[in-house]
Design an enzyme around this catalytic site. Structure first.
Site, PDB file in Angstrom:
ATOM      1  N   ARG A   1      -9.288  -7.086   8.327  1.00  0.00           N
ATOM      2  CA  ARG A   1      -9.066  -7.708   6.980  1.00  0.00           C
ATOM      3  C   ARG A   1      -7.942  -8.299   6.867  1.00  0.00           C
ATOM      4  NH1 ARG A   1      -7.685  -6.162   1.326  1.00  0.00           N
ATOM      5  NH2 ARG A   1      -8.344  -8.049   0.157  1.00  0.00           N
TER       6      ARG A   1
ATOM      7  N   HIS B   1      -5.160 -14.102  -1.805  1.00  0.00           N
ATOM      8  CA  HIS B   1      -4.324 -12.920  -1.741  1.00  0.00           C
ATOM      9  C   HIS B   1      -3.338 -13.317  -2.499  1.00  0.00           C
ATOM     10  CE1 HIS B   1      -4.191  -8.490  -0.446  1.00  0.00           C
ATOM     11  NE2 HIS B   1      -3.136  -8.807  -1.066  1.00  0.00           N
TER      12      HIS B   1
ATOM     13  N   GLU C   1      -8.072  -8.489  -5.658  1.00  0.00           N
ATOM     14  CA  GLU C   1      -7.566  -7.892  -6.873  1.00  0.00           C
ATOM     15  C   GLU C   1      -7.380  -8.817  -8.126  1.00  0.00           C
ATOM     16  OE1 GLU C   1      -4.287  -5.511  -5.703  1.00  0.00           O
ATOM     17  OE2 GLU C   1      -5.442  -3.781  -4.816  1.00  0.00           O
TER      18      GLU C   1
ATOM     19  N   ASN D   1     -10.329  -1.204  -3.777  1.00  0.00           N
ATOM     20  CA  ASN D   1      -8.931  -1.138  -3.275  1.00  0.00           C
ATOM     21  C   ASN D   1      -8.248   0.191  -4.147  1.00  0.00           C
ATOM     22  OD1 ASN D   1      -9.111  -3.393  -1.924  1.00  0.00           O
ATOM     23  ND2 ASN D   1      -7.624  -4.472  -2.854  1.00  0.00           N
TER      24      ASN D   1
ATOM     25  N   TYR E   1      -5.398   3.321  -4.625  1.00  0.00           N
ATOM     26  CA  TYR E   1      -3.911   3.886  -4.344  1.00  0.00           C
ATOM     27  C   TYR E   1      -3.976   5.155  -4.999  1.00  0.00           C
ATOM     28  CZ  TYR E   1      -3.364  -0.230  -1.404  1.00  0.00           C
ATOM     29  OH  TYR E   1      -3.267  -1.059  -0.555  1.00  0.00           O
TER      30      TYR E   1
ATOM     31  N   GLU F   1      -8.998  -1.322   0.686  1.00  0.00           N
ATOM     32  CA  GLU F   1      -7.521  -0.935   0.899  1.00  0.00           C
ATOM     33  C   GLU F   1      -7.522   0.490   0.539  1.00  0.00           C
ATOM     34  OE1 GLU F   1      -4.547  -3.459  -1.082  1.00  0.00           O
ATOM     35  OE2 GLU F   1      -5.409  -5.132  -0.463  1.00  0.00           O
TER      36      GLU F   1
HETATM   37  C1  GBH Z   1      -2.528  -3.909  -3.455  1.00  0.00           C
HETATM   38  O1  GBH Z   1      -1.885  -4.039  -4.609  1.00  0.00           O
HETATM   39  C2  GBH Z   1      -2.306  -5.260  -2.652  1.00  0.00           C
HETATM   40  O2  GBH Z   1      -3.635  -5.731  -2.432  1.00  0.00           O
HETATM   41  C3  GBH Z   1      -1.588  -5.243  -1.437  1.00  0.00           C
HETATM   42  O3  GBH Z   1      -1.097  -6.493  -1.249  1.00  0.00           O
HETATM   43  C4  GBH Z   1      -0.567  -4.472  -1.705  1.00  0.00           C
HETATM   44  O4  GBH Z   1       0.484  -4.580  -0.757  1.00  0.00           O
HETATM   45  C5  GBH Z   1      -0.856  -3.047  -1.861  1.00  0.00           C
HETATM   46  O5  GBH Z   1      -1.733  -2.718  -2.756  1.00  0.00           O
HETATM   47  C6  GBH Z   1       0.223  -1.960  -2.244  1.00  0.00           C
HETATM   48  O6  GBH Z   1       0.926  -2.213  -3.262  1.00  0.00           O
HETATM   49  O7  GBH Z   1       4.193  -3.239 -11.087  1.00  0.00           O
HETATM   50  O8  GBH Z   1       4.334  -5.801 -11.397  1.00  0.00           O
HETATM   51  O9  GBH Z   1       6.137  -4.775 -10.438  1.00  0.00           O
HETATM   52  C7  GBH Z   1      -2.094  -2.795  -5.387  1.00  0.00           C
HETATM   53  C8  GBH Z   1      -1.233  -3.004  -6.777  1.00  0.00           C
HETATM   54  C9  GBH Z   1       0.455  -4.459  -6.820  1.00  0.00           C
HETATM   55  C10 GBH Z   1       0.821  -2.156  -7.342  1.00  0.00           C
HETATM   56  C11 GBH Z   1       2.291  -4.359  -6.852  1.00  0.00           C
HETATM   57  C12 GBH Z   1       2.223  -2.068  -7.244  1.00  0.00           C
HETATM   58  C13 GBH Z   1       3.855  -3.724  -7.975  1.00  0.00           C
HETATM   59  C14 GBH Z   1       4.369  -4.816  -8.872  1.00  0.00           C
HETATM   60  N1  GBH Z   1       0.102  -3.073  -6.241  1.00  0.00           N
HETATM   61  N2  GBH Z   1       2.530  -3.499  -7.731  1.00  0.00           N
HETATM   62  S1  GBH Z   1       4.890  -4.499 -10.359  1.00  0.00           S
END
Ligand code: GBH
Length: 442
Positions: free
Chosen positions: A78, A121, A166, A284, A286, A345
């Site tokens: 992807r 993205h 997202e 996605n 985490y 993801e």
């Molecule tokens: C995903 O976002 C994304 O699709 C991917 O691009 C990214 O690399 C991956 O996960 C890992 O983060 O809290 O506003 O300071 C998941 C959501 C977005 C969570 C960015 C952490 C930090 C920015 N993530 N966020 S902020």
């Protein structure tokens, strides 16, 4: 069989990346500026003051990355297409920009891989942001045209599409709050932008159906939301965050309506576009997130809290594989017309180093969590690890490493980690376990 090998035959293993996080080459072949070029240039936005101007230099080194994918042997890949390469001002066609993805898709197919393309993205052409960005309905119409342009060129070869990565993260962190580009901080004023980005999804689904035989889905971020205590106030706060983070974006796509009186003026025609049937629903995942009731006078109806009692990743995110099983079974319970799921993801950041046993443990536990959901009757068809390479982690710059492959950001040298070898082995073992019995000779 238990665990990973119990995942069904044909289960699609893969890896995920995104254009701005790996490509670099931001001024090459006619690419226009995006909101991320602007945002990273503003002091204080990015933890280490960096940008994606070079990133992994994937734009030039993609043949080497393709070789890594071939060695890995996970057939799904992807990637995202940078809108400002294809339409530098958000309109027209810059053929040289699209040529890059044409070469990449052909390269993937000739290596026996299945290209899954994300159209957005988070790299909105700056010109469109200047005109109002996602607060403006016209931006969704522009996105539908962009999707047609891409489908006309790649629609015959891309096997899977994710129109928007997202939408919840892009709007809540980019428009409601300030952590991601464009960093507007509008709080509830961001609601129209949520509708327009969902409408963009719908218009792109329509364009892709016309122009491609590929399967069409989503890549929606889901955070299971936990109240810190069972008190009514904390449970109420959790329901509020769940509403804005998960349901505001999943309900219109999967139920054809917004939850709880939000965006009540959205037209039935828009909702019909947004809720067109999909071939898969991409998730996605985490970690879960905990909240408590806010202090009096807080601008938000919840307050973030720590989750204790679980190991944490390099990012400080709690490692809770069971929450992925709950998420997948919960989606099936909530949405009667849920299409097959794909985990588009899942992954973790840890400090630099090749011997990443913590990442192996994370991935192993989460794949088992997916197998557990499948065992409970949820139709999950694939799993894409975030990410193939260490890359530009948005507001956290290069301080967080998610790769199966380590990238030295001085030399741009790539070195596979232990987790790369481990993942390759799981894919191979799964394939062996499901190989159809050979016909007997003689
Ligand atoms: C995903 O976002 C994304 O699709 C991917 O691009 C990214 O690399 C991956 O996960 C890992 O983060 O809290 O506003 O300071 C998941 C959501 C977005 C969570 C960015 C952490 C930090 C920015 N993530 N966020 S902020």
């Amino acid at each position: 069989m238990s665990g990973i090998e119990s995942l069904p035959a044909g289960f699609l293993f893969g890896t995920s990346t995104a254009a701005y996080q790996i490509e670099g080459a931001v001024a090459e072949d006619g690419r226009g500026p995006s909101i991320w070029d602007t945002f990273t240039a503003q002091p204080g936005r990015i933890a280490d003051g960096s940008s994606g101007a070079v990133a992994c230099d994937h734009y030039h080194r993609w043949p080497a990355d393709l070789e890594l994918l071939r060695r890995l042997g996970a057939p799904g890949y992807r990637f995202s297409i940078a809108w400002p390469r294809v339409q530098p001002d958000g309109t027209g066609l810059n053929a040289r920009g699209l040529d890059f993805y044409d070469r990449l898709v052909d390269g993937l197919l000739s290596a026996g891989l299945q290209p899954m393309a994300t159209l957005y993205h988070w790299d909105l052409p700056q010109r469109l942001e200047d005109a109002g960005g996602w607060l403006r309905r016209d931006t969704a119409l522009r996105f539908g045209e962009y999707a047609s342009v891409v489908a006309a060129r790649l629609g015959d070869r891309v096997t899977h599409w994710c129109p928007v990565n997202e939408p919840n993260v892009a709007i809540l962190q980019g428009y409601a709050q300030t952590g991601l580009a464009p960093g507007r901080g509008l709080l509830f004023g961001a609601l129209p932008a949520a509708h327009h980005l969902l409408l963009a999804h719908g218009l792109a689904v329509e364009a892709l159906r016309r122009g491609s035989h590929g399967r069409i889905g989503t890549a929606t971020n889901h955070f299971p939301v936990w109240p810190v205590t069972a008190s009514e106030a904390d449970r109420g706060a959790a329901a509020q965050l769940d509403l804005f983070w998960n349901r505001l974006f999943a309900d219109p796509v999967l139920l054809g309506r917004y939850p709880h009186g939000l965006l009540a003026d959205a037209s039935p025609d828009d909702l019909a576009l947004i809720s067109q049937p999909l071939d898969f629903y991409g998730v996605n995942y985490y970690n879960p997130i905990a909240v408590r009731a806010p202090a009096p006078g807080s601008p938000l109806p919840f307050e973030y809290a720590d989750i204790t009692g679980h190991p944490v990743t390099g990012f400080g995110w709690p490692v809770v594989p069971a929450a992925l099983t709950d998420l997948l079974t919960g989606l099936k319970a909530r949405y009667p017309a849920l299409p097959p799921l794909i985990v588009t993801e899942n992954g973790c950041s840890y400090p630099a180093g090749l011997d990443d046993t913590a990442r192996v443990d994370y991935l192993d536990a989460h794949l088992r969590a997916v197998a557990e959901a499948v065992g409970r009757g949820v139709d999950v068809r694939g799993y894409y690890c975030w990410s193939l390479l260490d890359n530009f982690e948005w507001a956290d710059g290069y301080t967080q490493r998610f790769g199966l492959v380590e990238v030295d950001f001085e030399t741009l040298e790539r070195t596979p980690r232990r987790s790369f070898t481990w993942y390759a082995e799981q894919v191979r073992r799964h394939r062996e376990a499901h190989r159809p019995p050979r016909a007997k000779r003689d």
